[in-house]
Design a protein around this motif. Structure first.
Motif, PDB file in Angstrom:
ATOM      1  N   VAL A 293     -61.960 -64.545  25.666  1.00 44.77           N
ATOM      2  CA  VAL A 293     -63.282 -64.560  25.040  1.00 44.77           C
ATOM      3  C   VAL A 293     -63.557 -63.229  24.347  1.00 44.77           C
ATOM      4  O   VAL A 293     -64.153 -63.187  23.267  1.00 44.77           O
TER       5      VAL A 293
ATOM      6  N   THR B 290     -61.935 -63.286  21.034  1.00 42.33           N
ATOM      7  CA  THR B 290     -62.697 -64.165  20.147  1.00 42.33           C
ATOM      8  C   THR B 290     -63.936 -63.453  19.605  1.00 42.33           C
ATOM      9  O   THR B 290     -64.256 -63.559  18.413  1.00 42.33           O
ATOM     10  N   ILE B 291     -64.620 -62.715  20.474  1.00 38.78           N
ATOM     11  CA  ILE B 291     -65.822 -61.996  20.051  1.00 38.78           C
ATOM     12  C   ILE B 291     -65.466 -60.887  19.064  1.00 38.78           C
ATOM     13  O   ILE B 291     -66.151 -60.690  18.049  1.00 38.78           O
TER      14      ILE B 291
ATOM     15  N   ALA C  27     -67.449 -62.137  15.929  1.00 37.65           N
ATOM     16  CA  ALA C  27     -68.846 -61.715  16.084  1.00 37.65           C
ATOM     17  C   ALA C  27     -69.533 -61.743  14.726  1.00 37.65           C
ATOM     18  O   ALA C  27     -68.941 -61.374  13.709  1.00 37.65           O
TER      19      ALA C  27
ATOM     20  N   GLY D 132     -67.591 -58.684  13.791  1.00 37.68           N
ATOM     21  CA  GLY D 132     -66.297 -59.322  13.964  1.00 37.68           C
ATOM     22  C   GLY D 132     -65.350 -59.002  12.814  1.00 37.68           C
ATOM     23  O   GLY D 132     -65.752 -58.963  11.642  1.00 37.68           O
TER      24      GLY D 132
ATOM     25  N   LEU E  83     -69.652 -68.241  17.087  1.00 33.92           N
ATOM     26  CA  LEU E  83     -70.139 -67.923  18.433  1.00 33.92           C
ATOM     27  C   LEU E  83     -71.607 -68.278  18.640  1.00 33.92           C
ATOM     28  O   LEU E  83     -72.069 -68.320  19.784  1.00 33.92           O
ATOM     29  N   THR E  84     -72.334 -68.510  17.571  1.00 31.13           N
ATOM     30  CA  THR E  84     -73.774 -68.728  17.698  1.00 31.13           C
ATOM     31  C   THR E  84     -74.214 -70.126  17.286  1.00 31.13           C
ATOM     32  O   THR E  84     -75.251 -70.597  17.742  1.00 31.13           O
TER      33      THR E  84
ATOM     34  N   MET F  14     -68.729 -67.733  27.111  1.00 32.37           N
ATOM     35  CA  MET F  14     -68.982 -68.166  25.738  1.00 32.37           C
ATOM     36  C   MET F  14     -70.444 -68.528  25.495  1.00 32.37           C
ATOM     37  O   MET F  14     -70.873 -68.700  24.356  1.00 32.37           O
TER      38      MET F  14
ATOM     39  N   ASN G  77     -74.475 -68.484  25.122  1.00 34.26           N
ATOM     40  CA  ASN G  77     -75.582 -67.623  24.705  1.00 34.26           C
ATOM     41  C   ASN G  77     -76.802 -68.488  24.428  1.00 34.26           C
ATOM     42  O   ASN G  77     -76.721 -69.726  24.465  1.00 34.26           O
TER      43      ASN G  77
END
Length: 300
Positions: free
Chosen positions: A125, A128-129, A133, A137, A154-155, A240, A242
């Motif tokens: 993870v 991945t971030i 990001a 990112g 991610l969002t 993962m 949020n």
């Protein structure tokens, strides 16, 4: 006398079995006594036995919970995606490695696909971030510098499930292929030689020898996999998760963490765990019955 003699001869085997037996007794069977908490209003100060008996109160609370169907559907959807997208991946890897004729190449690929299994979910993870990001990112920075829109992997809720399955496949498909490779290793090589003599090509050999050799173990693993249909992997999802993707990422495992660990509702979360286990057991029993009905070897 024969029984005593047989017992004495088997003592070395019994000693070898003992550590595994103790492990299951201590860490698998003994904790089952904790199921009692699901039917009590547990108070740490009163203890398990002195806590009042409430019957099915916590199960009623669970089924009447406004978030129940959201948690249930999210859990089943992620499990279904794992079942139909991740489960075939190790089988495909095992077949491809088995068909490779250049041994050093097969061993190299095998090592490469094994390595991710030993990487923790925190690292997976984290990578991945670092890559995706929204602001910092690496890939998103590169896209922004070249005039392209950023990827909100991610969002945005729409990307969570695909990213979850992709990470699972990447991390575990090589390790999951081991058991299928072991099954293929037991296939008699003379079967392939006979097929070649009969003029069968590589595809026909795979269809008539390789796949039938895997059928029994695939059915068995599929049934066992159904037993974990309510288990989606707490650590992976929690890392993962949020506030923006909570609608699709909130599952029973993360809910249990919030309610049980953070709020101390031990009896309620034990009831959730028992419910998950019951659902998994029903899936296993149904799949096993269906498999035996079609002439396959089931779990029992």
């Amino acid at each position: 006398m024969d029984v005593q003699k047989a017992f004495k001869q088997g003592i070395p085997l019994y000693v070898m079995i003992l550590p595994g037996l103790l492990y299951f007794l201590i860490f698998r069977y003994a904790p089952m006594g904790g199921i009692l908490l699901a039917f009590k209003d547990f108070d740490p100060f009163d203890g398990v036995w002195a806590s009042p008996w409430v019957g099915f109160k916590h199960f009623q609370t669970l089924f009447m919970e406004p978030d129940f169907w959201r948690l249930f559907s999210n859990t089943l959807i992620l499990s279904a995606l794992n079942l139909f997208l991740y489960f075939p991946a190790p089988i495909i890897v095992a077949i491809l490695l088995n068909e490779a004729r250049v041994k050093w190449f097969a061993r190299t690929v095998q090592t490469i696909v094994y390595i991710p299994h030993f990487v923790s979910w925190v690292v997976v993870v984290g990578i991945t971030i670092v890559l995706f990001a929204s602001q910092d990112g690496g890939i998103n920075k590169l896209l922004a510098e070249n005039g392209y829109a950023r990827l909100e992997l991610l969002t945005h809720p729409d990307y969570f499930r695909g990213l979850y399955v992709f990470q699972t496949v990447w991390k575990e498909m090589g390790w999951g292929a081991i058991i299928f490779l072991a099954a293929l290793a037991s296939v008699d090589p003379t079967l392939y030689e006979a097929a070649v003599m009969d003029g069968a090509g590589r595809w026909r050999q795979m269809w008539h020898i390789t796949l039938p050799a895997l059928r029994t173990i695939v059915v068995l693993m599929f049934i066992l996999r159904l037993g974990q249909v309510m288990e989606t992997g707490f650590e992976h999802i929690y890392l993962m998760q949020n506030s923006l993707n909570l609608a699709v990422s909130d599952v029973f495992d993360t809910y249990v963490y919030r309610q049980g660990v953070l709020q101390g509702e031990y009896s309620f979360t034990t009831a959730i765990g028992l419910f998950k286990s019951a659902v998994g057991l029903l899936f296993v029993m149904a799949a096993n019955k269906l498999a035996t009905k079609f002439g396959e070897e089931g779990v029992y």
